[in-house]
Design an enzyme around this catalytic site. Sequence first.
Site, mmCIF file in Angstrom:
data_model
loop_
_atom_site.group_PDB
_atom_site.id
_atom_site.type_symbol
_atom_site.label_atom_id
_atom_site.label_comp_id
_atom_site.label_asym_id
_atom_site.label_seq_id
_atom_site.Cartn_x
_atom_site.Cartn_y
_atom_site.Cartn_z
ATOM 1 N N MET A 33 -33.605 16.011 34.919
ATOM 2 C CA MET A 33 -33.019 15.525 36.173
ATOM 3 C C MET A 33 -33.252 16.545 37.291
ATOM 4 S SD MET A 33 -29.690 13.311 35.261
ATOM 5 C CE MET A 33 -28.549 14.664 35.104
ATOM 6 N N LEU A 36 -34.367 22.690 38.157
ATOM 7 C CA LEU A 36 -34.860 23.295 36.924
ATOM 8 C C LEU A 36 -34.483 24.766 36.798
ATOM 9 C CD1 LEU A 36 -38.423 21.688 36.722
ATOM 10 C CD2 LEU A 36 -36.230 20.826 35.867
ATOM 11 N N HIS A 40 -35.089 24.314 31.024
ATOM 12 C CA HIS A 40 -36.083 23.246 31.196
ATOM 13 C C HIS A 40 -37.496 23.788 30.977
ATOM 14 C CE1 HIS A 40 -32.798 21.831 34.054
ATOM 15 N NE2 HIS A 40 -32.942 20.769 33.288
ATOM 16 N N GLY A 150 -33.305 19.410 24.788
ATOM 17 C CA GLY A 150 -32.609 20.650 24.470
ATOM 18 C C GLY A 150 -31.456 20.452 23.509
ATOM 19 N N GLU A 151 -31.279 21.432 22.629
ATOM 20 C CA GLU A 151 -30.104 21.422 21.738
ATOM 21 C C GLU A 151 -28.830 21.681 22.518
ATOM 22 O OE1 GLU A 151 -30.572 24.139 18.500
ATOM 23 O OE2 GLU A 151 -31.992 22.835 17.451
ATOM 24 N N LYS A 152 -28.950 22.141 23.762
ATOM 25 C CA LYS A 152 -27.749 22.340 24.577
ATOM 26 C C LYS A 152 -26.962 21.026 24.659
ATOM 27 C CE LYS A 152 -25.803 22.967 28.899
ATOM 28 N NZ LYS A 152 -25.822 21.669 29.553
ATOM 29 N N ASP A 153 -27.698 19.918 24.746
ATOM 30 C CA ASP A 153 -27.070 18.591 24.753
ATOM 31 C C ASP A 153 -27.296 17.988 23.366
ATOM 32 O OD1 ASP A 153 -26.496 18.395 27.782
ATOM 33 O OD2 ASP A 153 -28.571 19.031 27.676
ATOM 34 N N GLN A 156 -26.675 14.284 22.674
ATOM 35 C CA GLN A 156 -27.734 13.508 23.328
ATOM 36 C C GLN A 156 -29.019 13.535 22.484
ATOM 37 O OE1 GLN A 156 -28.530 13.802 27.696
ATOM 38 N NE2 GLN A 156 -30.233 15.087 27.055
ATOM 39 N N SER A 189 -27.982 23.117 35.091
ATOM 40 C CA SER A 189 -28.107 22.871 36.537
ATOM 41 C C SER A 189 -26.730 22.902 37.189
ATOM 42 C CB SER A 189 -28.763 21.513 36.784
ATOM 43 O OG SER A 189 -29.980 21.428 36.072
HETATM 44 P P1 AMP Z 1 -31.079 17.801 32.424
HETATM 45 O O1 AMP Z 1 -32.003 18.029 33.567
HETATM 46 O O2 AMP Z 1 -29.811 18.571 32.516
HETATM 47 O O3 AMP Z 1 -30.886 16.335 32.107
HETATM 48 O O4 AMP Z 1 -31.804 18.405 31.154
HETATM 49 C C1 AMP Z 1 -33.116 18.021 30.811
HETATM 50 C C2 AMP Z 1 -33.436 18.569 29.454
HETATM 51 O O5 AMP Z 1 -33.328 19.982 29.460
HETATM 52 C C3 AMP Z 1 -32.480 18.051 28.369
HETATM 53 O O6 AMP Z 1 -33.228 17.777 27.196
HETATM 54 C C4 AMP Z 1 -31.563 19.226 28.167
HETATM 55 O O7 AMP Z 1 -30.989 19.278 26.878
HETATM 56 C C5 AMP Z 1 -32.517 20.385 28.375
HETATM 57 N N1 AMP Z 1 -31.773 21.609 28.726
HETATM 58 C C6 AMP Z 1 -30.862 21.753 29.715
HETATM 59 N N2 AMP Z 1 -30.333 22.999 29.690
HETATM 60 C C7 AMP Z 1 -30.923 23.639 28.647
HETATM 61 C C8 AMP Z 1 -30.796 24.952 28.093
HETATM 62 N N3 AMP Z 1 -29.960 25.850 28.601
HETATM 63 N N4 AMP Z 1 -31.549 25.261 27.007
HETATM 64 C C9 AMP Z 1 -32.403 24.336 26.475
HETATM 65 N N5 AMP Z 1 -32.578 23.102 26.959
HETATM 66 C C10 AMP Z 1 -31.840 22.744 28.029
#
Ligand code: AMP
Length: 282
Positions: A33, A36, A40, A150-153, A156, A189
């Site tokens: 989203m 970055l 990301h 990401g494993e952060k989510d 998801q 973000s």
């Molecule tokens: P988002 O833009 O927040 O929707 O995230 C896009 C992708 O980046 C998703 O697959 C998230 O899980 C991954 N992501 C976000 N933050 C991190 C992080 N700190 N470490 C690894 N992956 C991440």
Amino acid sequence: MAVLEIIRSVAELRAKTAQFRGAHATVGLVPTMGALHDGHLTLARSAKLDNVRVIATLFVNPRQFSPTEDFGAYPRDEAADAAMLEKVGVDVLFAPGMEDVYPEGFSTSVSVGGLTQHLCGATRPHFFGGVATVVTKLLLMALPDRAYFGEKDFQQLQVIRRLVRDLNIPTQIVGVPTIRESDGLAMSSRNAYLSPAQRKIAGALPQVMQETVAELRNGLVAAPALAAAKARLHKAGFDRVDYLELCDEQSLQPIAIARPPARLFIAAYVGKTRLIDNWPVI
Ligand code: AMP
């Protein structure tokens, strides 16, 4: 350095992926989203290692925000995002407009049962339907060999693994470990919303999580360990803990005592900012 190509329409994206496939190049997809950060970019770097071509996507998906959430305020800076992606060697940025993703009359949604009921699904009931719908669309638009999340989510990631399996989407889903700031806070973000004082408070989250993981690994029963951890978070300045739970990694259902594969999951608020994180326990 290769020049990043920015594409807006689904037709152009399909033409591009057909061109890559015609040249027998494997394609990795990195949905984001925007706004970055290194989390990301780590996804993009992993995709570069595994594939000949990498496509990142940038779309702030309104369907995964409730009317009271931060869709309008979500940070947006496409030029900065594009510069970062170009630096790590991403070939294409797919940044569609709203009409390209949700044309007039759009009325289909993808819903994944079971895994979405608990954790973030309990307090954000709109969320996983929005994510599952947009991720299904992005995978079908690009038909990549692999897609990176990401494993952060973590919830998801498991929901996407399930929908890809259930719908026979021919893409391998690759999970990437969480990238953290120097004090352990997971990059996000939404960290940009934190004032300096709130950012300091947020640093308590990884600390308390790590202490709790150590206790659970030692065989402590979850309920009292989690109650004590919640109290420590409130004392550190957290305003609300949405959930703090020990769950089975596959079913995402709570478990009373750590047994593999177990994971500790948290969502907590500092002011109005909701932070999520998770740690493997065993
Ligand atoms: P988002 O833009 O927040 O929707 O995230 C896009 C992708 O980046 C998703 O697959 C998230 O899980 C991954 N992501 C976000 N933050 C991190 C992080 N700190 N470490 C690894 N992956 C991440």
